[in-house]
Design a protein around this motif. Structure first.
Motif, PDB file in Angstrom:
ATOM      1  N   MET A   9       0.870  -1.179   0.000  1.00  0.00           N
ATOM      2  CA  MET A   9       0.000   0.000   0.000  1.00  0.00           C
ATOM      3  C   MET A   9       0.913   1.237   0.000  1.00  0.00           C
ATOM      4  N   LEU A  10       1.599   1.385  -1.103  1.00  0.00           N
ATOM      5  CA  LEU A  10       2.648   2.387  -1.269  1.00  0.00           C
ATOM      6  C   LEU A  10       2.198   3.440  -2.273  1.00  0.00           C
ATOM      7  N   ASN A  11       2.852   4.591  -2.218  1.00  0.00           N
ATOM      8  CA  ASN A  11       2.455   5.680  -3.122  1.00  0.00           C
ATOM      9  C   ASN A  11       2.423   5.231  -4.580  1.00  0.00           C
ATOM     10  N   ASP A  12       3.463   4.538  -5.026  1.00  0.00           N
ATOM     11  CA  ASP A  12       3.486   4.133  -6.439  1.00  0.00           C
ATOM     12  C   ASP A  12       2.341   3.189  -6.791  1.00  0.00           C
ATOM     13  N   TYR A  48       4.102  -4.681   7.749  1.00  0.00           N
ATOM     14  CA  TYR A  48       4.025  -4.138   6.394  1.00  0.00           C
ATOM     15  C   TYR A  48       5.084  -4.845   5.549  1.00  0.00           C
ATOM     16  N   ALA A  49       4.681  -5.326   4.388  1.00  0.00           N
ATOM     17  CA  ALA A  49       5.633  -5.912   3.437  1.00  0.00           C
ATOM     18  C   ALA A  49       5.599  -5.019   2.200  1.00  0.00           C
ATOM     19  N   ASN A  50       6.695  -4.339   1.977  1.00  0.00           N
ATOM     20  CA  ASN A  50       6.705  -3.263   0.983  1.00  0.00           C
ATOM     21  C   ASN A  50       7.739  -3.499  -0.101  1.00  0.00           C
ATOM     22  N   ASP A  51       7.303  -3.391  -1.333  1.00  0.00           N
ATOM     23  CA  ASP A  51       8.269  -3.362  -2.420  1.00  0.00           C
ATOM     24  C   ASP A  51       9.329  -2.286  -2.140  1.00  0.00           C
ATOM     25  N   ALA A  52      10.585  -2.662  -2.332  1.00  0.00           N
ATOM     26  CA  ALA A  52      11.694  -1.705  -2.210  1.00  0.00           C
ATOM     27  C   ALA A  52      12.745  -2.193  -3.200  1.00  0.00           C
ATOM     28  N   ALA A  61      11.490  -5.887 -15.206  1.00  0.00           N
ATOM     29  CA  ALA A  61      11.310  -6.187 -16.628  1.00  0.00           C
ATOM     30  C   ALA A  61       9.832  -6.357 -16.957  1.00  0.00           C
ATOM     31  N   VAL A  62       9.039  -6.684 -15.959  1.00  0.00           N
ATOM     32  CA  VAL A  62       7.601  -6.879 -16.163  1.00  0.00           C
ATOM     33  C   VAL A  62       6.841  -5.568 -15.993  1.00  0.00           C
ATOM     34  N   TRP A  63       7.171  -4.820 -14.947  1.00  0.00           N
ATOM     35  CA  TRP A  63       6.371  -3.663 -14.542  1.00  0.00           C
ATOM     36  C   TRP A  63       7.037  -2.322 -14.791  1.00  0.00           C
ATOM     37  N   GLY A  64       8.278  -2.335 -15.206  1.00  0.00           N
ATOM     38  CA  GLY A  64       9.025  -1.082 -15.264  1.00  0.00           C
ATOM     39  C   GLY A  64       9.442  -0.664 -13.859  1.00  0.00           C
ATOM     40  N   GLU A  65      10.162   0.443 -13.772  1.00  0.00           N
ATOM     41  CA  GLU A  65      10.624   0.888 -12.457  1.00  0.00           C
ATOM     42  C   GLU A  65       9.439   1.322 -11.607  1.00  0.00           C
ATOM     43  N   HIS A  66       9.368   0.785 -10.393  1.00  0.00           N
ATOM     44  CA  HIS A  66       8.343   1.206  -9.436  1.00  0.00           C
ATOM     45  C   HIS A  66       8.866   0.929  -8.037  1.00  0.00           C
ATOM     46  N   ALA A  67       8.386   1.704  -7.092  1.00  0.00           N
ATOM     47  CA  ALA A  67       8.745   1.510  -5.680  1.00  0.00           C
ATOM     48  C   ALA A  67      10.231   1.242  -5.502  1.00  0.00           C
ATOM     49  N   MET A  68      11.042   2.095  -6.090  1.00  0.00           N
ATOM     50  CA  MET A  68      12.489   1.932  -5.945  1.00  0.00           C
ATOM     51  C   MET A  68      12.889   2.290  -4.512  1.00  0.00           C
ATOM     52  N   ALA A  69      13.750   1.472  -3.936  1.00  0.00           N
ATOM     53  CA  ALA A  69      14.114   1.623  -2.519  1.00  0.00           C
ATOM     54  C   ALA A  69      14.517   3.059  -2.202  1.00  0.00           C
ATOM     55  N   ILE A  88       8.197  -3.362   9.524  1.00  0.00           N
ATOM     56  CA  ILE A  88       8.241  -3.035   8.098  1.00  0.00           C
ATOM     57  C   ILE A  88       9.322  -3.886   7.442  1.00  0.00           C
ATOM     58  N   LEU A  89       8.908  -4.727   6.502  1.00  0.00           N
ATOM     59  CA  LEU A  89       9.856  -5.600   5.814  1.00  0.00           C
ATOM     60  C   LEU A  89       9.913  -5.233   4.336  1.00  0.00           C
ATOM     61  N   PRO A  90      11.082  -4.828   3.849  1.00  0.00           N
ATOM     62  CA  PRO A  90      11.208  -4.585   2.407  1.00  0.00           C
ATOM     63  C   PRO A  90      11.260  -5.897   1.633  1.00  0.00           C
ATOM     64  N   LYS A  91      10.708  -5.872   0.430  1.00  0.00           N
ATOM     65  CA  LYS A  91      10.759  -7.064  -0.414  1.00  0.00           C
ATOM     66  C   LYS A  91      11.122  -6.651  -1.837  1.00  0.00           C
TER      67      LYS A  91
END
Ligand code: ZN
Length: 176
Positions: A9-12, A48-52, A61-69, A88-91
């Protein structure tokens, strides 16, 4: 002991480069559920498990750049901001169990049931449910706590979770 896991549930993911306007629907019930879980920390672990992402992560390669750490896009939306006592766990890919340390955290707190919320029902939630199932956890996916990019993805995503992982799909307010 249950873990309330909030996924991406991140801004991107809500308003940014891979925005999903449908995810706005789940913010109020999730915010309320987080409040109730925090009031019962003896029974509820808030995670929280957050893309980083890092450059060249395979998923890019699938989604393009998103939720860059470290970017604003990778920050939790302000309406669901983490509080002291939450984890908070980055993934770096879909499953919240993949190289995140989630499993030992759940074990440390004696968690037997994972409540998966956030996005997307048919992707990160699904892969996380698979890994939870393989490890013997009970799986709950509140229908008003997850979203996908379309009605069809949401419906088929939930149906798959019920059929394959025996996930319960109650409303959040009936759960906690
Ligand atoms: Zn990602």
């Amino acid at each position: 002991m249950q873990a309330l896991v909030v996924i991406d549930m991140l801004n991107d993911f809500v308003t940014g480069v891979i925005a999903n306007p449908r995810s706005e629907r789940i913010i109020p019930p999730l915010a309320a559920a987080l409040g109730r879980a925090r009031a019962r920390r003896d029974d509820w672990l808030v995670v929280y498990a957050n893309d980083a992402h890092l450059p060249r992560d395979f998923e890019l390669a699938v989604w393009g750049e998103h939720a860059m750490a470290g970017s604003t896009g990778a920050a939790i939306i302000p309406q669901l901001a983490a509080l002291p006592g939450d984890f908070i766990l980055p993934k770096r890919t879909y499953s919240c169990f993949y190289d995140t340390g989630l499993e030992p955290l759940l074990r440390q707190f004696g968690v037997d049931t994972v409540v998966l919320t956030g996005q997307h029902s048919n992707m990160c939630v699904r892969h996380t449910a698979a890994d939870a199932f393989f490890r013997g956890y009970q799986i709950v996916v509140p229908e008003d706590g997850v979203e996908a990019f379309s009605d069809e993805d949401q419906a088929s995503g939930l149906a798959y979770l019920r059929q394959v992982y025996k996930a319960e799909t109650p409303k959040l307010e009936d759960l906690l």
